[in-house]
Structures are given as structure tokens and as C-alpha cells.
Design an enzyme around this catalytic site. Sequence first.
Site, PDB file in Angstrom:
ATOM      1  N   THR A 177      11.686  12.554  48.775  1.00 42.84           N
ATOM      2  CA  THR A 177      12.485  13.432  47.254  1.00 42.84           C
ATOM      3  C   THR A 177      11.742  12.737  45.816  1.00 42.84           C
ATOM      4  O   THR A 177      13.143  13.301  45.359  1.00 42.84           O
ATOM      5  CB  THR A 177      13.779  13.100  48.180  1.00 42.84           C
ATOM      6  OG1 THR A 177      14.076  11.852  48.136  1.00 42.84           O
ATOM      7  CG2 THR A 177      14.355  13.779  48.938  1.00 42.84           C
ATOM      8  N   ALA A 178      11.194  12.719  45.929  1.00 39.81           N
ATOM      9  CA  ALA A 178      11.269  11.946  44.513  1.00 39.81           C
ATOM     10  C   ALA A 178       9.994  13.375  43.403  1.00 39.81           C
ATOM     11  O   ALA A 178      10.388  13.822  43.081  1.00 39.81           O
ATOM     12  CB  ALA A 178      10.006  10.813  44.349  1.00 39.81           C
ATOM     13  N   ARG A 179       8.932  13.080  43.234  1.00 41.94           N
ATOM     14  CA  ARG A 179       7.945  13.573  42.723  1.00 41.94           C
ATOM     15  C   ARG A 179       6.583  14.315  43.794  1.00 41.94           C
ATOM     16  O   ARG A 179       6.047  13.493  43.972  1.00 41.94           O
ATOM     17  CB  ARG A 179       7.238  13.361  40.813  1.00 41.94           C
ATOM     18  CG  ARG A 179       8.348  13.273  40.144  1.00 41.94           C
ATOM     19  CD  ARG A 179       8.883  14.084  39.955  1.00 41.94           C
ATOM     20  NE  ARG A 179       9.815  14.458  38.888  1.00 41.94           N
ATOM     21  CZ  ARG A 179      11.198  14.534  38.821  1.00 41.94           C
ATOM     22  NH1 ARG A 179      11.288  14.155  40.435  1.00 41.94           N
ATOM     23  NH2 ARG A 179      12.057  13.824  37.994  1.00 41.94           N
ATOM     24  N   ASP A 231      10.387  17.512  49.439  1.00 45.28           N
ATOM     25  CA  ASP A 231      11.852  18.358  48.025  1.00 45.28           C
ATOM     26  C   ASP A 231      10.981  18.086  47.172  1.00 45.28           C
ATOM     27  O   ASP A 231      11.991  18.886  45.757  1.00 45.28           O
ATOM     28  CB  ASP A 231      12.171  17.568  48.255  1.00 45.28           C
ATOM     29  CG  ASP A 231      14.435  18.075  47.137  1.00 45.28           C
ATOM     30  OD1 ASP A 231      14.232  19.002  48.114  1.00 45.28           O
ATOM     31  OD2 ASP A 231      14.511  17.461  46.357  1.00 45.28           O
ATOM     32  N   GLU A 256       5.394  23.243  40.196  1.00 42.80           N
ATOM     33  CA  GLU A 256       7.065  24.322  40.456  1.00 42.80           C
ATOM     34  C   GLU A 256       7.088  25.045  39.991  1.00 42.80           C
ATOM     35  O   GLU A 256       6.419  25.232  38.695  1.00 42.80           O
ATOM     36  CB  GLU A 256       7.862  23.064  40.428  1.00 42.80           C
ATOM     37  CG  GLU A 256       7.624  21.565  41.827  1.00 42.80           C
ATOM     38  CD  GLU A 256       8.610  21.136  42.005  1.00 42.80           C
ATOM     39  OE1 GLU A 256       9.710  20.742  41.000  1.00 42.80           O
ATOM     40  OE2 GLU A 256       8.837  20.075  42.630  1.00 42.80           O
ATOM     41  N   HIS A 260      12.901  21.544  45.582  1.00 42.61           N
ATOM     42  CA  HIS A 260      13.214  20.368  44.785  1.00 42.61           C
ATOM     43  C   HIS A 260      14.790  20.531  44.480  1.00 42.61           C
ATOM     44  O   HIS A 260      15.588  20.414  43.450  1.00 42.61           O
ATOM     45  CB  HIS A 260      12.298  20.531  43.383  1.00 42.61           C
ATOM     46  CG  HIS A 260      12.149  18.986  41.814  1.00 42.61           C
ATOM     47  ND1 HIS A 260      11.616  18.887  41.665  1.00 42.61           N
ATOM     48  CD2 HIS A 260      13.385  18.020  42.947  1.00 42.61           C
ATOM     49  CE1 HIS A 260      11.247  17.623  41.258  1.00 42.61           C
ATOM     50  NE2 HIS A 260      12.653  17.511  41.611  1.00 42.61           N
TER      51      HIS A 260
END
Length: 315
Positions: free
Chosen positions: A233-235, A259, A264, A283
Site C-alpha cells: 500500500t506504499a508505492r 494498491d 498509474e 491506489h
Amino acid sequence: MTTSSQKPVLLVTAADLAPQALDMLKEFEVVFAGKQPTEEDLTALCAKHKPTAIIVRYGKVTARMMDAAEKLKVISKHGSGTDTIDKAAASERGIAVRAAVGANAAAVSEHAWALILACAKSIPHLDQRMRAGHWDKATHKSFELDGRTLGLVGLGAIGRRVAAVGIAFGMNVIAYDPFAKEAPEGIKLASLDEVYAAADVLSLHCPLTEDNRNMVNAQTLARLKTGAILVNTARGGLIDEAALIDALASGKLRSAAVDSFAVEPMAHPHPFQNVPNLILTPHSGGVSDAAYVKMGQGAAANVLAVIEENARNAA
């Protein structure tokens, strides 16, 4: 949108900002860039409106944009991650870069646990099977977390919240964070190699830098326990996406959830869409009702602080 006053301009790289944040920014003429602004869009808006401040929600802030905005004093992130801002270029131009650190910590940590549990309990798979008319009670076994090891990469505001829930679930919690000198009770600080080797569940909570880009790759995935779970859930740039697909296909990983993505919005079609034991979310971990307000207020407060500091220094 055109400016209608002599107020300094603040550009928001999105179509909206929380009303509570807008209330803090009444001394600015606020210009919204739209839902998915491109670099061309943002550069054109910078050239047209000459913003004093930018609040970054979507897209990147590049040197080209900064050069088009000669009055720019501060770039404020609507969230905690500043990897979408060219910080070196900002520093060269004397532009402050700030982040609303911790504003979305509750939302992201909750999302991380939603994904961990969905992986451990096979929620998406079982839901699909039920809808197809199956009853898998006799054949399915979920992954019990009690007594297992939760490995964290990053022990900031989000990582600590994730750790606290792991402890409540009866997990052994170990964490790698090069900046952490001590850890809360119940969390053991360890080297990155030790975290990889011990984790039954590996959860990423660190910023993206050039030093850790693709830190989860074929070599590091090979160090994990067979049947481990990976959640990010970071990058997106922290993970070699092709290597993740291979690890899921081979059974090295039981399942994974991501995520954030290398590019993106995620491309369509994308190889991830054909991986059954991979859970995808757009994200959205930090996008809760409360975090939307807190991130907006935090970003606005950072803008105001820098502008006030500049005014004091000029006096």
C-alpha cells in the site's frame, strides 16, 4: 478557470479539494486542473496562472512546470509521498516541498489490513466461487495469522498502526526501517534480509527512492518463505511487477495485493489482470472520507506556513 482578482493563485492538480481546506485558502485564487491532468495540462496552467503554490493530488510536478510558474514558492503534497515531485529541481529553484505526513495514516493502515485479511482468508476467490454456485467448505483452508510473523518495511505512522493490529492478532511483528532508532513494545527491529526471511506476511510502508526502486524483485522474492503473502500500500515502483507475477504463478507466494503501480493509472490491459491470486485496488488506500479532509487541511496548512515564513524573512 480564469482568475478574477489580484489574489495569489494556488493550483490544485485535481478537480476538487475538501471544503475545510478551501476555507483555509481564502486568500488565494484556487485553480483546479481536472480529474486526470497531464504534464501538458499542468504546464499550460502554470504558464497561464503563474501560481504561488501548488497542491499536488494527481500527476507529477516537473522542472518544466516549475519554470513555467516563476512565482512558485511551495509545492504541497495532498498526502505523505513526495516521489511525484522533482525535489531536486524544486531545491535548485528555491521552492519548498512539503507533505501532509500522517494525514492518511489511519486510512492506509486500515486498507493494508483489509488486503492482508482478504489474502489470508481468500475472500475474493470464495466470493466468486459462491456466486458460481459452489460450496467449498470441505476443501478450502484459510491462512491463520495467529502466531505467524508480520514483516514490515517502514515503521512510520502507517507502519506502526499496521504493527499494532498485527500484535492484537497474536502475530510476531518485525520491522526494517533505517531511520527508526527504537520501536514500540511488541515490535522487533531487524535487518531487511531478516524481515524477508522471517515474514509470513510482508507489508510495505516505505517511501519510494532511487535506492529502493524494485526492491522486491526476483532475488528478494526468492528469500521469502514459500506460501508467504505480500501486500503493497506504499508505492508501485517498489516492486518488479514481472517478478511478482512469476512468484504468484509458481506458488512462491500464496497471494498478494497491491494498491499502487509502476505506472498509474494502471494500463488496460495489464498482465496483473490475469493473475487469480492477486488482489488489485486503484491506489485508493489513503482515500477515505476522513483522510480526504485531513490531507486537504494538512496540504493547505503547509502552504500557509511556507508563505508566512517567506513573508517574515522578507520583512
